[in-house]
Design a protein around this motif. Structure first.
Motif, short mmCIF file in Angstrom:
data_model
loop_
_atom_site.label_atom_id
_atom_site.label_comp_id
_atom_site.label_asym_id
_atom_site.label_seq_id
_atom_site.Cartn_x
_atom_site.Cartn_y
_atom_site.Cartn_z
N ASN A 1 41.27 40.81 40.51
CA ASN A 1 41.52 39.55 41.19
C ASN A 1 40.59 39.39 42.40
O ASN A 1 40.54 40.27 43.26
CB ASN A 1 42.99 39.50 41.64
N THR B 1 40.75 37.62 45.07
CA THR B 1 41.44 37.63 46.37
C THR B 1 41.77 39.05 46.79
O THR B 1 41.63 39.42 47.97
CB THR B 1 42.73 36.79 46.30
N THR C 1 42.33 30.48 47.33
CA THR C 1 43.67 31.02 47.07
C THR C 1 44.49 31.15 48.34
O THR C 1 45.69 30.86 48.36
CB THR C 1 43.55 32.41 46.40
#
Length: 375
Positions: A39, A41, A255
Motif C-alpha cells: 500500500n 500510504t 488517502t
C-alpha cells in the motif's frame, strides 16, 4: 549542528535516543512494502518514520568526525551535513519534477527552524529557567544574515510579478535565469559566512557553551573508518527512504487528506530536521542557549544560503530547471518568521512567553497551509 552526543548525560536524552533507534524497524518494513508492491500510504508512513532515526545517526557520525578533525574542519563538516537529510529528500522530489514541493520544503525549513525549533527551545527552557542569556553578537550576526536571505529570496518572486506585465511570454525562462544567478550569489555569501565564523571572527563569536559541548565528547570516540561507514550507510538509507517517500507522495496525500503543499511546507521539514530539533531543546533544558540558538538560527541560514541554491543548481543538472518564485503566502510567512525571530534575539535573553509567541505563529501558519486550496 548534529544531535545525539557520544555520551548522553541525562535520562531524557537516553530516552529519545532509544525511541529513535526503535523507529529503525520501519526501514526494513518500508523496503519490504516497496519490493512487494504494498500500500503506497503505508510505504509513505514507514519511509517517514525510518528517516527520523537515520537523520539522528547521520548527525552522530558527522559529530564524531568533527571531533576527530578539529574545530575548523569539524565546523565545516557540521555545516555541510547539518541539513543533509532534507537536502536528499528535496533532491528526489526535484528529480520527480515536484518543484513546488521542493520550494515549499525550503520555506518550511526556514519556518520550522525559526518558529518551531527556536520556539520549543525557548519555551521549554524558559519553564525551567526564568531567563536564559546567549551571545548577542553571534545571534545578531546570524539575524542580519537572515534578513539578507529574506531579501534575496524575495527578489525572484517580486521580479516574477513585475516581469509578467512586461514580457509574459519570456517570464518562465527569465525566472530561472534570475534564480540561477541568485543561487551563485547565495553560495558565495554562505562561504563568506563560514569563513567569518570559523576563521576571522571565531574568538569573538565563540562562547562558554562551546567548551561544554566539547566536554560531552570526552567519552569513547568512533574510529574514522567506523564514522565514515556509519555516515555512508545512513546516507544511503535516507536516499532509499526519500525515493520511497517521493514515489508514494501523490497517493499517500490523497488517502490522508493532505495536500502536497502541506507535506512540503510542514511535514518534510519536521521529518528531516527532527534530530536537530531535539538537540536545540536539550541544550535549552541544560541552560546552554548559545548552542540552542546556534542550531535553530544557524540551520536557518544554511537552508537559505546553501540548501536552496544547491537545489536550484541541481535542477539544471538533472534537467528540471527550478526557480525561487514562491506563493504570496510563503513570502509573507517567511517575512513574519524573520521579523519575529529578530525580535526575540535582539536583547540577548529569552523567556517562556517568547517561546509561546514563536510557537503560536507557527501553528497559525500551519493551519493556513492546511486549509490552503488546491488549484
Amino acid at each position: 549542528m548534529p544531535w545525539s552526543p557520544a555520551r548522553p548525560d541525562n535520562a531524557a536524552e537516553v530516552t529519545i535516543v532509544k525511541w529513535l533507534n526503535i523507529l529503525l524497524v520501519f526501514l526494513p518494513v518500508a523496503v519490504f512494502l516497496e519490493v512487494t508492491g504494498g500500500n503506497p500510504t503505508l510505504i509513505f508512513i514507514s519511509a517517514c518514520l525510518a528517516i527520523l532515526p537515520l537523520a539522528g545517526i547521520m548527525g552522530s557520525a558527522t559529530e564524531q568526525l568533527a571531533v576527530r578533525a578539529g574545530s575548523t574542519v569539524g565546523g565545516l563538516l557540521n555545516a555541510t551535513f547539518g541539513n543533509a537529510t532534507e537536502l536528499i529528500i528535496a533532491f528526489f522530489a526535484l528529480q520527480a519534477g515536484k518543484l513546488e514541493v521542493v520550494k515549499a520544503s525550503i520555506i518550511g525549513s526556514i519556518l520550522g527552524n525559526l518558529l518551531l525549533v527556536m520556539g520549543l527551545a525557548v519555551f521549554l527552557g524558559g519553564l525551567k529557567y526564568k531567563e536564559q542569556k546567549f551571545n548577542l553578537k553571534s545571534a545578531s550576526t546570524i539575524a542580519s544574515l537572515l534578513t539578507i536571505s529574506l531579501i534575496a529570496l524575495s527578489i525572484p518572486t517580486i521580479f516574477d510579478y513585475a516581469a509578467r506585465a512586461v514580457a509574459p511570454e519570456r517570464v518562465a525562462q527569465l525566472d530561472v535565469n534570475l534564480s540561477d544567478a541568485t543561487a551563485v550569489v547565495l553560495i558565495i555569501m554562505y562561504i563568506a559566512y563560514i569563513f567569518f565564523t570559523l576563521r576571522t571572527h571565531k574568538d569573538i563569536l565563540s562562547t562558554s557553551d562551546d567548551e561544554g559541548a566539547r566536554d560531552e565528547h570526552d567519552g569513547p570516540l568512533w574510529s574514522v573508518p567506523l564514522a565514515v561507514g556509519v555516515l555512508a550507510g545512513a546516507t544511503i538509507g535516507v536516499a532509499f527512504m526519500s525515493e520511497f517517500l517521493v514515489g508514494t507522495l501523490e497517493a499517500a496525500t490523497a488517502t490522508l487528506g493532505l495536500t502536497e503543499f502541506f507535506v512540503g511546507l510542514i511535514l518534510i521539514p519536521i521529518i528531516g530536521n527532527a534530530a536537530e530539533h531535539a538537540a536545540a531543546v536539550m541544550f535549552a533544558l541544560k541552560n546552554k542557549m548559545d548552542l540552542s540558538m546556534t542550531i535553530s538560527l544557524g540551520s536557518t541560514v544554511q537552508v537559505a544560503l546553501l540548501v536552496a541554491p544547491l537545489l536550484v543548481l541541481a535542477g539544471l543538472i538533472v534537467g528540471k530547471p527550478m526557480n525561487l518564485v514562491v506563493t504570496p503566502l510563503e513570502l509573507i510567512s517567511i517575512g513574519a518568521a524573520v521579523l519575529i525571530g529578530n525580535s526575540v534575539v535582539r536583547d540577548g535573553e529569552t523567556n517562556w512567553l517568547e517561546g509561546i509567541l514563536l510557537l503560536g505563529v507557527y501553528v497559525i501558519l500551519a493551519f493556513a497551509v492546511f486549509f490552503y486550496p488546491v488549484a
